[in-house]
Scaffold this motif. Structure first.
Motif, PDB file in Angstrom:
ATOM      1  N   LEU A 220     -13.410 -10.868   2.323  1.00  0.00           N
ATOM      2  CA  LEU A 220     -12.303 -11.072   1.375  1.00  0.00           C
ATOM      3  C   LEU A 220     -12.761 -10.964  -0.081  1.00  0.00           C
ATOM      4  O   LEU A 220     -11.973 -11.169  -1.004  1.00  0.00           O
ATOM      5  CB  LEU A 220     -11.654 -12.442   1.587  1.00  0.00           C
ATOM      6  CG  LEU A 220     -10.893 -12.647   2.886  1.00  0.00           C
ATOM      7  CD1 LEU A 220     -10.170 -13.996   2.851  1.00  0.00           C
ATOM      8  CD2 LEU A 220      -9.888 -11.533   3.147  1.00  0.00           C
TER       9      LEU A 220
ATOM     10  N   THR B  86       1.264  -7.155  -3.340  1.00  0.00           N
ATOM     11  CA  THR B  86       0.436  -7.416  -2.157  1.00  0.00           C
ATOM     12  C   THR B  86       0.589  -6.262  -1.183  1.00  0.00           C
ATOM     13  O   THR B  86       1.629  -5.603  -1.133  1.00  0.00           O
ATOM     14  CB  THR B  86       0.833  -8.729  -1.440  1.00  0.00           C
ATOM     15  OG1 THR B  86       2.146  -8.578  -0.867  1.00  0.00           O
ATOM     16  CG2 THR B  86       0.842  -9.913  -2.395  1.00  0.00           C
TER      17      THR B  86
ATOM     18  N   ASN C 202      -3.190  -8.813   3.483  1.00  0.00           N
ATOM     19  CA  ASN C 202      -4.643  -8.826   3.307  1.00  0.00           C
ATOM     20  C   ASN C 202      -5.071  -8.867   1.846  1.00  0.00           C
ATOM     21  O   ASN C 202      -6.085  -9.473   1.533  1.00  0.00           O
ATOM     22  CB  ASN C 202      -5.262  -7.590   3.981  1.00  0.00           C
ATOM     23  CG  ASN C 202      -5.795  -7.908   5.375  1.00  0.00           C
ATOM     24  OD1 ASN C 202      -6.786  -8.614   5.517  1.00  0.00           O
ATOM     25  ND2 ASN C 202      -5.107  -7.413   6.397  1.00  0.00           N
ATOM     26  N   TRP C 203      -4.311  -8.190   0.979  1.00  0.00           N
ATOM     27  CA  TRP C 203      -4.786  -8.056  -0.410  1.00  0.00           C
ATOM     28  C   TRP C 203      -3.669  -8.286  -1.406  1.00  0.00           C
ATOM     29  O   TRP C 203      -2.497  -8.054  -1.116  1.00  0.00           O
ATOM     30  CB  TRP C 203      -5.353  -6.645  -0.669  1.00  0.00           C
ATOM     31  CG  TRP C 203      -6.443  -6.248   0.270  1.00  0.00           C
ATOM     32  CD1 TRP C 203      -6.383  -5.272   1.213  1.00  0.00           C
ATOM     33  CD2 TRP C 203      -7.757  -6.810   0.360  1.00  0.00           C
ATOM     34  NE1 TRP C 203      -7.570  -5.179   1.889  1.00  0.00           N
ATOM     35  CE2 TRP C 203      -8.438  -6.118   1.374  1.00  0.00           C
ATOM     36  CE3 TRP C 203      -8.417  -7.828  -0.323  1.00  0.00           C
ATOM     37  CZ2 TRP C 203      -9.741  -6.411   1.743  1.00  0.00           C
ATOM     38  CZ3 TRP C 203      -9.726  -8.129   0.042  1.00  0.00           C
ATOM     39  CH2 TRP C 203     -10.370  -7.411   1.059  1.00  0.00           C
TER      40      TRP C 203
ATOM     41  N   ARG D 256      -5.782  -4.198   5.846  1.00  0.00           N
ATOM     42  CA  ARG D 256      -7.095  -4.177   5.190  1.00  0.00           C
ATOM     43  C   ARG D 256      -7.361  -2.833   4.532  1.00  0.00           C
ATOM     44  O   ARG D 256      -7.790  -2.759   3.378  1.00  0.00           O
ATOM     45  CB  ARG D 256      -8.182  -4.459   6.231  1.00  0.00           C
ATOM     46  CG  ARG D 256      -9.565  -4.455   5.606  1.00  0.00           C
ATOM     47  CD  ARG D 256     -10.570  -5.200   6.455  1.00  0.00           C
ATOM     48  NE  ARG D 256     -11.776  -5.494   5.713  1.00  0.00           N
ATOM     49  CZ  ARG D 256     -12.937  -4.860   5.907  1.00  0.00           C
ATOM     50  NH1 ARG D 256     -13.028  -3.906   6.812  1.00  0.00           N
ATOM     51  NH2 ARG D 256     -14.005  -5.199   5.206  1.00  0.00           N
TER      52      ARG D 256
ATOM     53  N   SER E  29      -7.003 -11.968  -2.452  1.00  0.00           N
ATOM     54  CA  SER E  29      -6.417 -11.896  -1.112  1.00  0.00           C
ATOM     55  C   SER E  29      -5.609 -13.153  -0.843  1.00  0.00           C
ATOM     56  O   SER E  29      -6.123 -14.263  -1.026  1.00  0.00           O
ATOM     57  CB  SER E  29      -7.512 -11.780  -0.049  1.00  0.00           C
ATOM     58  OG  SER E  29      -6.932 -11.926   1.239  1.00  0.00           O
TER      59      SER E  29
ATOM     60  N   TYR F 243      -7.990  -8.560  -8.656  1.00  0.00           N
ATOM     61  CA  TYR F 243      -7.800  -8.378  -7.215  1.00  0.00           C
ATOM     62  C   TYR F 243      -8.048  -9.697  -6.501  1.00  0.00           C
ATOM     63  O   TYR F 243      -8.826 -10.543  -6.968  1.00  0.00           O
ATOM     64  CB  TYR F 243      -8.782  -7.338  -6.666  1.00  0.00           C
ATOM     65  CG  TYR F 243      -8.471  -5.914  -7.066  1.00  0.00           C
ATOM     66  CD1 TYR F 243      -7.460  -5.199  -6.432  1.00  0.00           C
ATOM     67  CD2 TYR F 243      -9.199  -5.280  -8.070  1.00  0.00           C
ATOM     68  CE1 TYR F 243      -7.181  -3.881  -6.796  1.00  0.00           C
ATOM     69  CE2 TYR F 243      -8.929  -3.967  -8.440  1.00  0.00           C
ATOM     70  CZ  TYR F 243      -7.910  -3.277  -7.794  1.00  0.00           C
ATOM     71  OH  TYR F 243      -7.637  -1.978  -8.150  1.00  0.00           O
TER      72      TYR F 243
ATOM     73  N   THR G 196     -13.370  -9.589  -3.479  1.00  0.00           N
ATOM     74  CA  THR G 196     -12.748  -8.476  -4.223  1.00  0.00           C
ATOM     75  C   THR G 196     -13.536  -8.191  -5.496  1.00  0.00           C
ATOM     76  O   THR G 196     -14.237  -9.047  -6.003  1.00  0.00           O
ATOM     77  CB  THR G 196     -11.286  -8.814  -4.568  1.00  0.00           C
ATOM     78  OG1 THR G 196     -11.205 -10.171  -4.984  1.00  0.00           O
ATOM     79  CG2 THR G 196     -10.386  -8.585  -3.379  1.00  0.00           C
TER      80      THR G 196
ATOM     81  N   PHE H 288      -6.282  -1.326   0.972  1.00  0.00           N
ATOM     82  CA  PHE H 288      -7.012  -1.589  -0.269  1.00  0.00           C
ATOM     83  C   PHE H 288      -7.471  -0.289  -0.934  1.00  0.00           C
ATOM     84  O   PHE H 288      -7.495  -0.176  -2.165  1.00  0.00           O
ATOM     85  CB  PHE H 288      -8.211  -2.498   0.021  1.00  0.00           C
ATOM     86  CG  PHE H 288      -8.856  -3.050  -1.215  1.00  0.00           C
ATOM     87  CD1 PHE H 288      -8.160  -3.887  -2.067  1.00  0.00           C
ATOM     88  CD2 PHE H 288     -10.170  -2.734  -1.531  1.00  0.00           C
ATOM     89  CE1 PHE H 288      -8.749  -4.392  -3.217  1.00  0.00           C
ATOM     90  CE2 PHE H 288     -10.771  -3.237  -2.680  1.00  0.00           C
ATOM     91  CZ  PHE H 288     -10.061  -4.077  -3.519  1.00  0.00           C
TER      92      PHE H 288
END
Lengths: 537, 537
Positions: free
Chosen positions: B436, B249, B316-317, B253, B279, B277, B438, B256
């Motif tokens: 969000l 993770t 965020n990801w 933002r 979030s 991918y 992906t 990414f």
């Protein structure tokens, strides 16, 4: 000797050349024996004979717009064009056309690297870009990318991949046509077409997704004559962290069968790069008795080969392995390969090779430790273009037949015997197919073998022998289902003729398509065995 | 409702069906509303409207000879055939044709696994073989091979790959068309053609070398209508020794962008399988304020997204990784991935997943540990076919638009914003493109995104909305260079129309070829946007 395009007189030819000059400029159109000398195939077995196919002229456009105009001019005059990228396709016809009198469309001036992306690992290049050019551009820009290049590296990615050339690194990059992504093509009517995502205006994924939407015609342009490729994208290898070589030898002749199975597994699992099979016993071929054994009619027995190897204190086979990746992963992949093969084949021996971080130093490139890779091979294994193989050309050049074989040890033994026996008719040739001949692992999932008789400019009798041997080898191999992957124009009809399923339906299908877009044969008539209506009689 | 082929009256239709029965037997020809119900597209957004395209009949041959005869009968009567393999292409039209009144050529009876080779890792199958069938055959024979299967797995390798379907394992196997090797095709005149080494009689390398000699037409048959594919070879994965999952993770933002670059490197170096991918913040979308933020017109700012994540104590990801290979190699590959990304992105966190030898036990397949793969995804990651995704179909089905995007974080942010804003016109739809959303990493080198509005058999107003949203989404995406990779017949002209470079030259080229071999449109007229002369008006 005056060469004219088919069905054209000298006066009209002069007018035609004037029209070409109007498109590309007077400096970029050539004709006449002297200027056209470099467009002859210096590897031709029919050099200086009536069968040699000469181009009548050459024209070098500098842009896709000029290519389009040249094609339109040629179409109006019904003149066959023979497009070349850098024209270095030695052994496969070089820059010389299928049809006597064709005009070479020389794309050497279109030599721009149009895109080169490190994070997404691709390039977009014009046909005149060589592997050297691409490599240098990557180095100059300090990008962590690796090229998979053929050897020698003066050819072009576009030309090489369109002839289905190969390289020497990881499996899916070695297949140069398979690694392409996106094409721009000038069609026989002069229209410019882009395939894949290139067909969508404004797309930035032309080199990421190969198919676009609907049918994908790219395969028609490889070893084909459906258009002139003016741009092509390729996937590049992200530079691996580390490189490692190793070798495994196995004692008995029959061990080769199991060895191949394990190497296939490692290859198909992407744990290794290109492998090189060989035999420690090759050194013994200077011994006349041993040479007689390995070239024996009907092939030697396993027992004979094993006895000879045991007497020499050598193993029958070896395989050189190479590993790319993170340092520790290459070590674990090697450990895995070693454990797997040594536990499966009694008496197998593992020998560590060199290992170092990438990019390699000049020292590492120049002084590869024997018995592994020679320094020539070291460069090509690491995607560093060189003129390596060029240095070992015998006589004035060579022709080449590289039959595609099943990826098994048994198939290798069968080819050794069948083609070895068939070529005994030509005792002046080296014994290409003998009991120590090992397969190439160039493409991702295919074995091939080498048959490459030399040619000599001043020895027509030798060339005729080589030519006859070549034709016989193609024919005998085909009887056993072993087909060529690539051929010079003078052999393309022979080879194409061996792909004859259902009364040559594949060729007839291509002819139907060719007639629909190019009945007069403006683009490379005869290439890949595909003749348009005009030339089919 | 009586459905007839184009330009045909009921009397001639009856004669035609009699001729089909003479070829395949009376039990294997169907017509009439009741029998034809299963050949409707149950996912159609035009279900029960005048726009729905119905087949007039279906015919199921059991051999390539019968396919050839059916094609000849259809050609004589100028009846369009719509070939399907298992007809499960849900979301992309299922078994329903482009042209109302076509006759479905149902290949379900041709369901033989013709070759399956462990040592050389390939299969040769007929169109009616499903992924389930192939998987079972491998298990029954105890072979150490893995299939890359789509989800659900009831479709066929032939049909799926011809529509350029995808899977979920290692890169070069996920591209199902790219993993094919060799085809047999019945051409529109009934002739049987084999491509690649299949064109050489007696060859045993049809599934090892894809190109053969000369041009390679295979790409014309994918999303195309140049023939009926009756056999197809595929490369299979050698079963890896070990499997390992992990997750990383990243907090911010904008992280990414770097995350994608590193994952690209791992992917392109074949160190990882398919990635997913996502979030950690998706759980917060139930919160109305957060939903408003991620669906905000013009898109949220980085600062807003970072503040929300920080307030929630979440990153965020995330990216889920999977590793295949020797046990120790998977560990070293994971260590490398972790070190590489954690040292490049401040605050990144690595989370170990599960790991076990392959083949997985039922327990391992059924109880994948969250938050990694669900058990549905676990099966598909390991090449075990299931009806996984089928279980989560909303309403009565869905349509699908999966635009191909550049493989960069920036491109993802742009798509979120542009398509998110464009789809605000359809507030009843879920927010497919929000901050969000992906990308998918289905194909080897391509990002895609999901747009899949549901359809409801009894809600024409909903379906019309979904249909309009779909058309708008295709159009707006095309303005930005994002193109669809696959579409149902009712959208194929829209999608094909967006690949318009040089006045639709790609489509015009295909039309020229199609006219040459099938001017009357016997094989799937309109498929992939390619219409033959007869239907072009």
């Amino acid at each position: 000797m005056s060469v004219l395009p088919p069905d054209m007189d000298a006066g009209t030819f002069a007018v035609f050349l004037e029209e070409l000059r109007a498109v590309v400029g007077a400096d970029w159109v050539w004709s006449g024996d002297e200027d056209m000398f470099t467009y002859r195939d210096s590897f031709s077995p029919v050099w200086n004979t009536a069968q040699e196919r000469h181009a009548s002229a050459a024209v070098a456009p500098e842009s896709v717009e000029q290519v389009s105009q040249v094609v339109r001019v040629a179409r109006r005059h019904r003149v066959p064009l023979y497009p070349i990228s850098t024209g270095k396709n030695f052994g496969y016809g070089g820059p010389s056309p299928n049809v006597h009198g064709s005009v070479v469309l020389d794309l050497k001036r279109m030599n721009r690297v149009l895109a080169l992306d490190e994070a997404r690992a691709f390039c977009l290049v014009e046909p005149g870009v060589s592997y050297f050019d691409l490599y240098r551009e990557i180095q100059d820009r300090g990008l962590k990318l690796m090229v998979d290049c053929p050897d020698p590296g003066w050819g072009s990615p576009v030309g090489n991949s369109l002839d289905r050339g190969i390289g020497y690194t990881m499996g899916y990059f070695r297949d140069h046509f398979g690694a392409h992504c996106g094409m721009e093509v000038v069609l026989p009517d002069g229209e410019v077409m882009r395939t894949g995502m290139g067909a969508m205006p404004g797309s930035d994924t032309w080199q990421e997704y190969p198919y676009g939407f609907g049918p994908s015609p790219d395969g028609l342009f490889a070893q084909g004559n459906f258009g002139v490729v003016t741009k092509m994208g390729f996937r590049l290898l992200p530079l691996p962290e580390y490189y490692r070589t190793a070798m495994i030898t196995v004692p008995k002749r029959r061990d080769f069968v199991k060895l191949v199975e394990h190497v296939n597994y490692l290859n198909d699992s992407a744990l290794i790069g290109e492998v090189e099979y060989g035999s420690p016993m090759r050194a013994k071929m200077a011994d006349r008795d041993y040479l007689a054994l390995v070239t024996k009619t009907g092939g030697p027995s396993d027992a004979e080969m094993d006895a000879a190897a045991e007497a020499a204190g050598l193993h029958n086979w070896q395989v050189e392995l190479q590993f790319f990746g993170p340092e520790k992963s290459t070590l674990e992949n090697w450990n895995y390969a070693k454990d797997r093969i040594l536990s499966a084949i009694p008496g197998a021996v593992a020998i560590e090779g060199e290992h170092f971080p990438l990019p390699a130093t000049e020292e590492q490139l120049d002084h590869a430790r024997q018995p592994y890779a020679s320094s020539i091979k070291r460069r090509r294994s690491l995607g560093v273009p060189s003129l390596g193989e060029w240095k070992i050309v015998r006589d004035d050049g060579h022709i080449g037949f590289f039959p595609v074989l099943p990826r098994t040890g048994e198939a290798v033994f069968e080819v050794q015997r069948v083609l070895g026996d068939a070529m005994k008719e030509f005792p002046a040739l080296p014994p290409y197919f003998n009991a120590l001949t090992t397969p190439l692992m160039w493409h991702t999932h295919t074995f091939q073998m080498v048959f490459a008789p030399s040619v000599r400019h001043n020895d027509p009798a030798h060339n005729e022998m080589a030519h006859n041997a070549m034709k016989k080898c193609v024919a005998v191999a085909a009887e056993h289902g072993w087909g060529d992957y690539r051929a010079a124009p003078i052999y393309q009809d022979d080879v194409s003729g061996t792909f004859s399923f259902n009364n040559h339906i594949l060729r007839r299908f291509h002819e139907q398509l060719k007639d629909a877009i190019d009945p007069d044969g403006i683009i490379a008539p005869g290439r890949g065995g595909v003749w348009p209506r005009r030339f089919r009689q």
